[in-house]
Design a protein around this motif. Structure first.
Motif, mmCIF file in Angstrom:
data_model
loop_
_atom_site.group_PDB
_atom_site.id
_atom_site.type_symbol
_atom_site.label_atom_id
_atom_site.label_comp_id
_atom_site.label_asym_id
_atom_site.label_seq_id
_atom_site.Cartn_x
_atom_site.Cartn_y
_atom_site.Cartn_z
ATOM 1 N N ALA A 1 47.125 36.778 37.286
ATOM 2 C CA ALA A 1 48.347 37.586 37.138
ATOM 3 C C ALA A 1 49.069 37.267 35.838
ATOM 4 O O ALA A 1 49.741 38.131 35.271
ATOM 5 C CB ALA A 1 49.269 37.362 38.332
ATOM 6 N N GLY A 2 48.912 36.068 35.333
ATOM 7 C CA GLY A 2 49.582 35.676 34.108
ATOM 8 C C GLY A 2 48.878 36.076 32.824
ATOM 9 O O GLY A 2 49.421 35.908 31.741
ATOM 10 N N HIS A 3 47.682 36.633 32.919
ATOM 11 C CA HIS A 3 46.924 36.966 31.717
ATOM 12 C C HIS A 3 47.363 38.263 31.051
ATOM 13 O O HIS A 3 47.043 38.490 29.897
ATOM 14 C CB HIS A 3 45.414 37.022 32.019
ATOM 15 C CG HIS A 3 44.810 35.666 32.157
ATOM 16 N ND1 HIS A 3 43.981 35.334 33.195
ATOM 17 C CD2 HIS A 3 44.921 34.551 31.394
ATOM 18 C CE1 HIS A 3 43.608 34.073 33.061
ATOM 19 N NE2 HIS A 3 44.165 33.574 31.983
ATOM 20 N N GLY A 4 48.044 39.135 31.754
ATOM 21 C CA GLY A 4 48.560 40.352 31.136
ATOM 22 C C GLY A 4 47.522 41.409 30.813
ATOM 23 O O GLY A 4 47.768 42.271 29.966
ATOM 24 N N THR A 5 46.361 41.366 31.447
ATOM 25 C CA THR A 5 45.351 42.391 31.211
ATOM 26 C C THR A 5 45.668 43.630 32.052
ATOM 27 O O THR A 5 46.478 43.577 32.973
ATOM 28 C CB THR A 5 43.937 41.862 31.565
ATOM 29 O OG1 THR A 5 43.945 41.397 32.908
ATOM 30 C CG2 THR A 5 43.535 40.730 30.637
ATOM 31 N N SER A 6 45.008 44.731 31.737
ATOM 32 C CA SER A 6 45.296 45.973 32.452
ATOM 33 C C SER A 6 44.490 46.112 33.742
ATOM 34 O O SER A 6 44.788 46.966 34.572
ATOM 35 C CB SER A 6 45.035 47.186 31.556
ATOM 36 O OG SER A 6 43.664 47.278 31.246
ATOM 37 N N THR A 7 43.443 45.281 33.887
ATOM 38 C CA THR A 7 42.596 45.348 35.076
ATOM 39 C C THR A 7 42.271 43.942 35.555
ATOM 40 O O THR A 7 42.001 43.052 34.742
ATOM 41 C CB THR A 7 41.269 46.081 34.761
ATOM 42 O OG1 THR A 7 41.566 47.378 34.243
ATOM 43 C CG2 THR A 7 40.402 46.224 35.998
ATOM 44 N N VAL A 8 42.291 43.768 36.876
ATOM 45 C CA VAL A 8 41.771 42.557 37.491
ATOM 46 C C VAL A 8 40.572 43.005 38.319
ATOM 47 O O VAL A 8 40.704 43.831 39.219
ATOM 48 C CB VAL A 8 42.812 41.850 38.391
ATOM 49 C CG1 VAL A 8 42.170 40.699 39.147
ATOM 50 C CG2 VAL A 8 43.991 41.359 37.561
ATOM 51 N N GLU A 9 39.409 42.493 37.948
ATOM 52 C CA GLU A 9 38.171 42.866 38.625
ATOM 53 C C GLU A 9 37.732 41.695 39.497
ATOM 54 O O GLU A 9 37.493 40.596 38.995
ATOM 55 C CB GLU A 9 37.106 43.195 37.587
ATOM 56 C CG GLU A 9 35.822 43.702 38.166
ATOM 57 C CD GLU A 9 34.857 44.158 37.088
ATOM 58 O OE1 GLU A 9 33.802 43.522 36.946
ATOM 59 O OE2 GLU A 9 35.181 45.136 36.378
ATOM 60 N N ILE A 10 37.632 41.953 40.797
ATOM 61 C CA ILE A 10 37.213 40.925 41.741
ATOM 62 C C ILE A 10 35.784 41.236 42.145
ATOM 63 O O ILE A 10 35.534 42.207 42.859
ATOM 64 C CB ILE A 10 38.151 40.887 42.966
ATOM 65 C CG1 ILE A 10 39.597 40.662 42.515
ATOM 66 C CG2 ILE A 10 37.703 39.803 43.948
ATOM 67 C CD1 ILE A 10 40.640 40.863 43.605
#
Length: 103
Positions: free
Chosen positions: A38-47
């Motif tokens: 959550a702290g990385h600031g990317t537009s997508t979190v891929e699990i």
């Protein structure tokens, strides 16, 4: 079976790779990784869940936790979940909050 969790950045995507069983015993490690993602600031979190053979209700809570922790504009993708896991996600209605992808 224990859970293996890894975190990496690929372009504008934070990737969380899971392998093993996602249950009440293993979910806290996943939660810690979500907090970092959550702290990385990317537009997508891929699990990536292709190697998750079992997901208990604690896994569903973890996906809800992920949706709450990342910004509203961030897309959460659950990639490669086996049919029983993806069916559990759909049955719980979480497919309205996360994107289920085959690959």
């Amino acid at each position: 079976m224990p859970l293996s969790v890894s975190l990496s950045i690929e372009g504008d995507t934070t990737v969380i790779e899971l392998a093993g069983e996602l249950d009440a015993k293993t979910a806290p490690e996943f939660h810690q990784t979500i907090e970092k993602a959550a702290g990385h600031g990317t537009s997508t979190v891929e699990i990536r869940m292709a190697a998750v053979g079992y997901m208990a209700s604690a896994g569903l809570r973890s996906l809800v936790f992920a949706r709450q922790k990342v910004a509203d504009h961030v897309t959460i993708k659950v990639v490669g979940a086996i049919e029983p896991v993806s069916r559990t996600i759909r049955t719980a209605g979480l497919d309205r909050s996360v994107v289920l992808c085959d690959q």
